[in-house]
Design an enzyme around this catalytic site. Structure first.
Site, short mmCIF file in Angstrom:
data_model
loop_
_atom_site.label_atom_id
_atom_site.label_comp_id
_atom_site.label_asym_id
_atom_site.label_seq_id
_atom_site.Cartn_x
_atom_site.Cartn_y
_atom_site.Cartn_z
N TYR A 51 0.82 -1.20 0.00
CA TYR A 51 0.00 0.00 0.00
C TYR A 51 0.86 1.26 0.00
O TYR A 51 1.67 1.47 0.91
CB TYR A 51 -0.93 0.02 1.21
CG TYR A 51 -1.86 -1.17 1.32
CD1 TYR A 51 -2.17 -1.97 0.22
CD2 TYR A 51 -2.43 -1.51 2.54
CE1 TYR A 51 -3.02 -3.06 0.34
CE2 TYR A 51 -3.28 -2.60 2.66
CZ TYR A 51 -3.57 -3.36 1.56
OH TYR A 51 -4.41 -4.45 1.68
N GLY A 198 -14.38 -6.41 2.02
CA GLY A 198 -15.33 -6.18 0.93
C GLY A 198 -16.78 -6.40 1.29
O GLY A 198 -17.59 -6.76 0.43
N VAL A 200 -19.22 -4.44 1.84
CA VAL A 200 -20.21 -3.60 1.16
C VAL A 200 -20.04 -3.62 -0.35
O VAL A 200 -20.66 -2.85 -1.07
CB VAL A 200 -20.16 -2.14 1.69
CG1 VAL A 200 -20.51 -2.11 3.17
CG2 VAL A 200 -18.80 -1.51 1.44
N ALA A 201 -19.17 -4.52 -0.84
CA ALA A 201 -18.99 -4.73 -2.28
C ALA A 201 -18.70 -3.43 -3.01
O ALA A 201 -19.42 -3.05 -3.94
CB ALA A 201 -20.20 -5.44 -2.87
N LEU A 204 -21.42 -0.92 -3.67
CA LEU A 204 -22.54 -1.25 -4.55
C LEU A 204 -23.78 -1.67 -3.78
O LEU A 204 -24.91 -1.55 -4.28
CB LEU A 204 -22.13 -2.35 -5.53
CG LEU A 204 -21.07 -1.97 -6.56
CD1 LEU A 204 -20.59 -3.20 -7.32
CD2 LEU A 204 -21.62 -0.92 -7.53
#
Length: 298
Positions: A51, A198, A200-201, A204
């Site tokens: 990162y 992930g 909350v995707a 989306l």
């Protein structure tokens, strides 16, 4: 805050973990959010040498230094930046891991990394060699525990069989139910913690315009998001409903939420105080779209 033991490790981690990749570019802003997270009870912070080419580790280490005895810091290794900075290549070799941990320790300003994770992995890797590196680092006291970050069932099975991993980080949400097929049960049976990312995707399931995601069409994504919003109420908003869906699976030790702002942080932490999703609501969510399965790396 709620806490859970991470697999067979001695780490009691907050059920909402802080995914540091999403932190902003300024140190002052990152410090403010990280300090607030500690005050809200979060004690698990996940970063990686990849990162921001190591700058993320520097920011995280500096901000958390005053709280070092009360927090767990996780990092990852395996992605090697090219000399020209154009991208990175996969490198799970023992020599590389033993070399790179020194940089992470220095950037994080710690003597020992609480959880050191392989940042990916393929079935063609020299897996035993990779495991040797992590075991040696444990013996040397440079890491407390190790795990992998992988969504590949064939890789996960090999590490369960051949190593002493305490955790697997994997993507899991209502729009990515692939782990439900076999991986979550297998990890639970072997007392290996699951760190879910992930949830909350990519937004989306909350507020982002629908688009194709994994094997789902924009229309199917829209149906899943609609189900999440329908399950939300005055006590639990859409984001918290998406988090609850993941947290309620018994194999999940913690959700590692990508957090950038104070508002996102407080919303995620507050999810733990919201009502659980009842069986009827859960059935509606699961029926919104057909559960997907892994097509490769089975």
């Amino acid at each position: 805050m709620e806490y859970a033991q991470l697999g067979r490790s001695d780490l009691q981690i907050s059920r909402i973990g802080f995914g540091c990749m999403s932190l902003g570019d300024t140190y002052a802003g990152s410090e403010k959010v990280l300090h607030r997270a500690v005050h809200l009870g979060i004690n698990f912070f996940d970063t990686a040498d990849l990162y921001a080419k190591g700058m993320n580790e520097i920011a995280v280490g500096k901000a958390l230094k005053p709280f070092r005895s009360n927090v767990y810091i996780a990092s990852k290794v395996g992605n090697q930046w090219r000399a020209d900075g154009s991208g990175w290549d996969w490198n799970p070799r023992k020599e590389y891991i033993l070399e790179q941990v020194e940089g992470s320790l220095q950037r994080l300003q710690v003597d020992c990394i609480d959880l050191y994770q392989l940042h990916g992995g393929t079935i063609d890797d020299p897996i035993d060699e990779t495991i040797e590196a992590f075991e040696l680092l444990k013996q040397q006291g440079k890491i407390r525990h190790y795990g992998i970050s992988s969504i590949r069932p064939n890789v996960i099975r090999e590490y369960i069989r051949r190593s002493n991993i305490v955790s697997v980080m994997m993507q899991y949400s209502l729009l990515d139910r692939r782990p439900e097929e076999t991986c979550l049960q297998l990890l639970q049976e072997n007392n290996i913690g699951v760190l879910a990312r992930g949830a909350v995707a990519q937004g989306l399931l909350i507020n982002k315009p629908p688009k194709a995601y994994l094997n789902y069409s924009p229309g199917e994504v829209e149906l899943a998001a609609a189900a999440v919003h329908k399950a939300a109420d005055e006590k639990r908003n859409a984001a918290q409903t998406a988090l609850r869906y993941v947290l309620q699976h018994p194999a999940i030790s913690a959700v590692v939420a990508g957090i950038r702002t104070i508002e996102q942080l407080e919303e995620a932490v507050a999810a733990l105080k919201t009502p659980v999703i009842d069986e009827k609501e859960l059935a509606v969510l699961k029926e919104a779209v057909v559960a997907n399965k892994y097509e490769q790396h089975r």
